[in-house]
Every structure is written in structure tokens, then in C-alpha cells.
Write a protein that holds these residues in place. Structure first.
Motif, PDB file in Angstrom:
ATOM      1  N   UNK A  27      43.361  33.932  40.379  1.00 33.28           N
ATOM      2  CA  UNK A  27      43.206  35.369  40.644  1.00 33.28           C
ATOM      3  C   UNK A  27      43.295  36.115  39.326  1.00 33.28           C
ATOM      4  N   UNK A  28      42.155  36.581  38.822  1.00 34.86           N
ATOM      5  CA  UNK A  28      42.080  37.361  37.596  1.00 34.86           C
ATOM      6  C   UNK A  28      41.125  38.521  37.828  1.00 34.86           C
ATOM      7  N   UNK A  29      41.630  39.756  37.684  1.00 32.38           N
ATOM      8  CA  UNK A  29      40.846  40.931  38.064  1.00 32.38           C
ATOM      9  C   UNK A  29      41.061  42.062  37.055  1.00 32.38           C
ATOM     10  N   UNK A  30      40.350  43.152  37.256  1.00 30.10           N
ATOM     11  CA  UNK A  30      40.529  44.417  36.520  1.00 30.10           C
ATOM     12  C   UNK A  30      40.339  44.272  35.017  1.00 30.10           C
ATOM     13  N   UNK A  31      39.159  43.865  34.558  1.00 29.91           N
ATOM     14  CA  UNK A  31      38.951  43.657  33.122  1.00 29.91           C
ATOM     15  C   UNK A  31      38.852  44.960  32.340  1.00 29.91           C
ATOM     16  N   UNK A  32      39.331  44.912  31.084  1.00 30.53           N
ATOM     17  CA  UNK A  32      39.114  45.981  30.118  1.00 30.53           C
ATOM     18  C   UNK A  32      38.988  45.334  28.748  1.00 30.53           C
ATOM     19  N   UNK A  33      37.907  45.634  28.035  1.00 26.05           N
ATOM     20  CA  UNK A  33      37.642  45.016  26.743  1.00 26.05           C
ATOM     21  C   UNK A  33      38.192  45.911  25.632  1.00 26.05           C
ATOM     22  N   UNK A  34      38.827  45.315  24.640  1.00 25.64           N
ATOM     23  CA  UNK A  34      39.388  46.084  23.536  1.00 25.64           C
ATOM     24  C   UNK A  34      38.285  46.782  22.756  1.00 25.64           C
ATOM     25  N   UNK A  35      38.605  47.910  22.118  1.00 28.63           N
ATOM     26  CA  UNK A  35      37.577  48.668  21.392  1.00 28.63           C
ATOM     27  C   UNK A  35      36.871  47.881  20.300  1.00 28.63           C
ATOM     28  N   UNK A  36      37.530  46.851  19.735  1.00 27.95           N
ATOM     29  CA  UNK A  36      36.858  46.032  18.727  1.00 27.95           C
ATOM     30  C   UNK A  36      36.117  44.842  19.325  1.00 27.95           C
ATOM     31  N   UNK A  37      36.167  44.715  20.645  1.00 30.50           N
ATOM     32  CA  UNK A  37      35.436  43.654  21.322  1.00 30.50           C
ATOM     33  C   UNK A  37      36.028  42.272  21.178  1.00 30.50           C
ATOM     34  N   UNK A  38      37.266  42.170  20.670  1.00 25.71           N
ATOM     35  CA  UNK A  38      37.847  40.859  20.402  1.00 25.71           C
ATOM     36  C   UNK A  38      38.753  40.344  21.517  1.00 25.71           C
ATOM     37  N   UNK A  39      39.199  41.232  22.394  1.00 26.29           N
ATOM     38  CA  UNK A  39      40.164  40.832  23.417  1.00 26.29           C
ATOM     39  C   UNK A  39      39.798  41.398  24.782  1.00 26.29           C
ATOM     40  N   UNK A  40      40.283  40.724  25.803  1.00 27.65           N
ATOM     41  CA  UNK A  40      40.103  41.157  27.181  1.00 27.65           C
ATOM     42  C   UNK A  40      41.461  41.298  27.833  1.00 27.65           C
ATOM     43  N   UNK A  41      41.758  42.493  28.349  1.00 27.80           N
ATOM     44  CA  UNK A  41      42.965  42.705  29.149  1.00 27.80           C
ATOM     45  C   UNK A  41      42.577  42.616  30.616  1.00 27.80           C
ATOM     46  N   UNK A  42      43.476  42.069  31.422  1.00 29.60           N
ATOM     47  CA  UNK A  42      43.187  41.935  32.852  1.00 29.60           C
ATOM     48  C   UNK A  42      44.482  41.695  33.604  1.00 29.60           C
TER      49      UNK A  42
END
Length: 425
Positions: free
Chosen positions: A326-341
Motif C-alpha cells: 500500500x503506497x499512495x499520495x505521491x508528491x515529487x520534490x521540486x528538484x525531481x530527485x525524490x518522491x514523498x508518499x
């Protein structure tokens, strides 16, 4: 806490979780980073002639970041020039850097804030600027000073002058609030007796898109923050939800059920025809644009909710998350290097981060009902919603997990946070 279900039927959960009145958010630092930089903020000369003081705001900003150790230093004689600084005493106190300044009245109610940042060991000026602002807006100047100190000492751009958005419910009414990044000066963008969810910022910070149930169904609106004007841009048959602005602000990715199931579409930001981007047999939802124009989203097309990536114009999608079911609610960092979820770990929903280069995943939070992660525009903090004592609160965690903050709305519940962009204002 079921994000997939929330996107389709949102409302009942939020009615249960929200409550009470609107006021400024109260910040508490509950974890700090290692190797804090010892900084003294000497009271700005002549600031006591104004209602709003510069010094306590700068201290609070830097303390909240978790990266600085604020050394209390208030000499009997407030210095206004570097030559007046007691360097020997500052060295004995372990101060590495000192900020100082003076507030000078100008014509037409304007105040000139003269700020300097000094390296104590070298006895040299690191930074300095004069900022002119209406005397009624000195808090804004204080945040700008904090941003400059933060950037000079860390190399990263400060976010103290940015804005956050969140949803609050007072009695039976829902409020979409916009506040300073420290929780002060909350302003209601819109209110309704029906739920409001999923606020998202345009890249220039001038507009917010959100979902309102005031028409007794989820409809996507875009609202100007300067004029207050708004428009229903997605009001198609069925559910309209999960808006996300493209980087140029020209279009929105939205989730529609007009063809019978939850799929991702593209629409002009000011409304118009919808073009379908996903073609799956599952639920596709929670789209977010990455800096490179690609779209990350949540889908259960593989049997359980996971995060996928596709091109900005749709087409084939590739799975991104594989650790856990179960992995949901993605947000990509402004530099495009990381994904928060949000990851379900043993029945506890926590904020996690993935490094795209290494594919390593790190769980960042120790709370258990986390939702809606949103990167700060410098990528160093992640704002999210969680539950504490049976009510909703906001919290923030650094991208390395070391610094943790709790943002409490003292008289109510808050949810659905979204951190605004840099605007240059």
C-alpha cells in the motif's frame, strides 16, 4: 484513511475529523537536526518603536528549522555597526554567526530594515541588505531576513516567506485557509457547509485549485488569490476530484468518473474539454506533475494501491513503488530527485521518501495516521496531515527525517495541507 476511497466518496471522513474555530497554527519543534549552527540574533535597534518586532520572528523561524542553535544574546547597548560588536564575548558564548540590524522610519509609513550577518571568528560580514516595507508588514520583512540567513548558512533557499494552504472545519462549515509558512495570518479563501478537499497551488502561487461538495457532488474549482474570483473547471458527470496544475499552469490533471470508473484526464486550467490520459481497469487517482512534466499517480491496477509514472500526455505507465502492499499520495520534490508518499507499514500509515537514483525508501515519521504529503518549495521539508488525540493536526518532517515539527490548530482540526511555491514577492 483509505486514500483510494477518499478520492471517490470523500466527505463523510472529513465531517467526522474536522471541528471548531480558525486561528493561527501553533508550531512545536519535536526533533532537531545534528550539528546545529550556533547563531545569535541581536535585537534590531529601534524596532521597539513599531508594533511588530523583527527579532522574535527571525528567532522563531530559525529555531523551527531545527538546523540552528539560537544563543540568547542581548547586550545592554544594542550595536548598530559591526565595529560595536563584542566579539570576544560572542566567542566565549560559542556563537559562530550573529545577525544584527536597525529599523529606520521612512516617509509614507515605510520602514527601512537594515540587516547584517556577521562571521564571529573572521569578524567579517557574510550578508547584508536594506529592505523597505510598510510598517504594518514588518513580519514579512522578518521572514525575508530569515530566508537570507538560512540560505547563507545552509546553501539552500529558505521557505519562511512562502505560504501554506489547508482545510479547517468550524462547526458545520469548511474553510480553505491560506497562511504564512509559520501558521500566522490565516485567511479564508472559501468556505462552505459541504466538504472542501484537495487544495493544490499553481506554480506562480496566484491560484489554488480544490474540490468542493457544495453542489452535492465533487466539483473542481480554480480560484484567484488576488481577486477572489473562481470558476468551476471540472463539473462533468459523476465525480470530479484530485486536481494538479501543470508546471506552466495551462492545464490540470484531474480524476473523473464520467466513463464509469476513476481515471485521470487533462483539462485546460480555465475549464474545457477533458482528454483521458489513463486507460486501466482499476482506479487511477491522485495525479501530480513532476518537474520534468511527467505525471505520478496512485493506481490499484496491479491489485493493490501503488504509485505509477506516465508521460505528461498519458500513454503507458510504469510502476514506481514495490516495497509494501500500500503506497499512495505521491508528491515529487521540486528538484525531481525524490518522491514523498504514504506507506502502510504494519497497519500504520506513515510518510516515506524514495530516492529516485538509488530506489532506496526511508520511512520519515513516527505517527500512524499520516496523509497528504507536500514538499516545501526547497525540497527540505515535507508538510503532512496526521491524527493526534482524536483530531486532525498538521506536521512537518525534514526530507532526511531528522527534524520534526508539529503544527496544532489550537481550537480545531486541520487537514489537506499543500505547501505553496516560491513567488518572489
Amino acid at each position: 484513511m483509505k486514500t483510494m476511497v477518499r478520492t471517490l466518496i470523500a466527505g463523510a471522513f472529513y465531517v467526522a475529523m474536522f471541528g471548531h474555530t480558525a486561528s493561527a497554527l501553533d508550531f512545536e519543534v519535536v526533533g532537531t537536526g545534528g550539528n546545529q549552527i550556533p547563531v545569535a540574533i541581536i535585537p534590531f535597534a529601534k524596532e521597539n518603536t513599531y508594533t511588530q518586532l523583527i527579532t522574535p520572528v527571525v528567532k522563531a523561524d530559525l529555531n523551527r528549522s531545527g538546523l540552528f542553535k539560537i544563543v540568547d544574546f542581548s547586550p545592554a547597548q544594542i550595536p548598530t555597526d559591526i565595529s560595536q560588536l563584542p566579539f570576544d564575548e560572542l566567542n566565549k558564548r560559542g556563537v559562530a554567526v550573529v545577525a544584527m540590524g536597525v529599523v529606520e522610519p521612512q516617509a509614507n509609513g515605510v520602514a527601512a530594515v537594515k540587516y547584517r550577518l556577521i562571521d564571529v571568528a573572521k569578524r567579517e560580514q557574510l550578508d547584508g541588505i536594506v529592505l523597505n516595507q510598510s510598517a504594518t508588514q514588518l513580519r514579512r520583512v522578518a521572514h525575508k531576513v530569515s530566508d537570507r540567513i538560512y540560505e547563507k548558512l545552509t546553501g539552500d533557499k529558505g521557505v519562511f516567506s512562502t505560504k501554506i494552504a489547508y482545510v479547517l472545519k468550524q462547526g458545520k462549515r469548511f474553510f480553505l485557509q491560506v497562511a504564512d509558512a509559520d501558521g500566522y495570518n490565516p485567511q479564508s479563501v472559501v468556505s462552505s457547509s459541504e466538504p472542501i478537499i484537495s487544495p493544490t497551488w499553481s506554480a506562480d502561487g496566484g491560484q489554488i485549485a480544490y474540490v468542493s461538495f457544495e453542489a452535492k457532488k465533487p466539483v473542481v474549482y480554480v480560484q484567484s488569490l488576488s481577486s477572489g474570483s473562481r470558476k468551476a473547471v471540472a463539473n462533468f458527470k459523476g465525480s470530479n476530484s484530485s486536481p494538479a496544475f501543470s508546471a506552466d499552469g495551462s492545464r490540470l490533471a484531474v480524476v473523473l468518473t464520467q466513463d464509469g470508473r476513476s481515471q485521470i484526464y487533462s483539462i485546460p486550467a480555465q475549464g474545457g474539454a477533458a482528454r483521458r490520459l489513463t486507460q486501466s481497469i482499476g482506479i487511477d487517482t491522485e495525479p501530480t506533475f513532476a518537474p520534468d512534466g511527467s505525471i505520478y499517480f496512485t493506481s490499484d491496477r496491479g491489485g493493490s494501491p501503488q504509485i505509477y509514472r506516465m508521460g505528461g500526455e498519458g500513454g503507458s505507465a510504469s510502476r514506481v513503488t514495490f516495497e509494501g502492499s500500500y503506497n499512495v499520495s505521491p508528491d515529487v520534490s521540486p528538484d525531481g530527485k525524490n518522491l514523498a508518499f504514504i506507506q502502510n507499514s504494519g497497519g500504520r500509515f506513515k510518510v516515506a521518501i524514495m530516492d529516485f537514483a538509488s530506489k532506496q525508501v526511508q520511512v520519515l515519521t513516527d505517527t500512524s495516521h499520516d496523509e497528504s504529503p507536500s514538499f516545501a518549495p526547497n525540497g527540505k521539508l515535507i508538510l503532512y496531515a496526521t491524527s493526534q488525540g482524536g483530531r486532525g493536526v498538521l506536521a512537518a518532517v525534514s526530507s532526511d527525517g531528522r527534524v520534526k515539527q508539529k503544527l496544532t490548530e489550537l481550537s480545531g482540526d486541520v487537514r489537506e495541507p499543500a505547501w505553496g511555491p516560491f513567488t518572489g514577492k
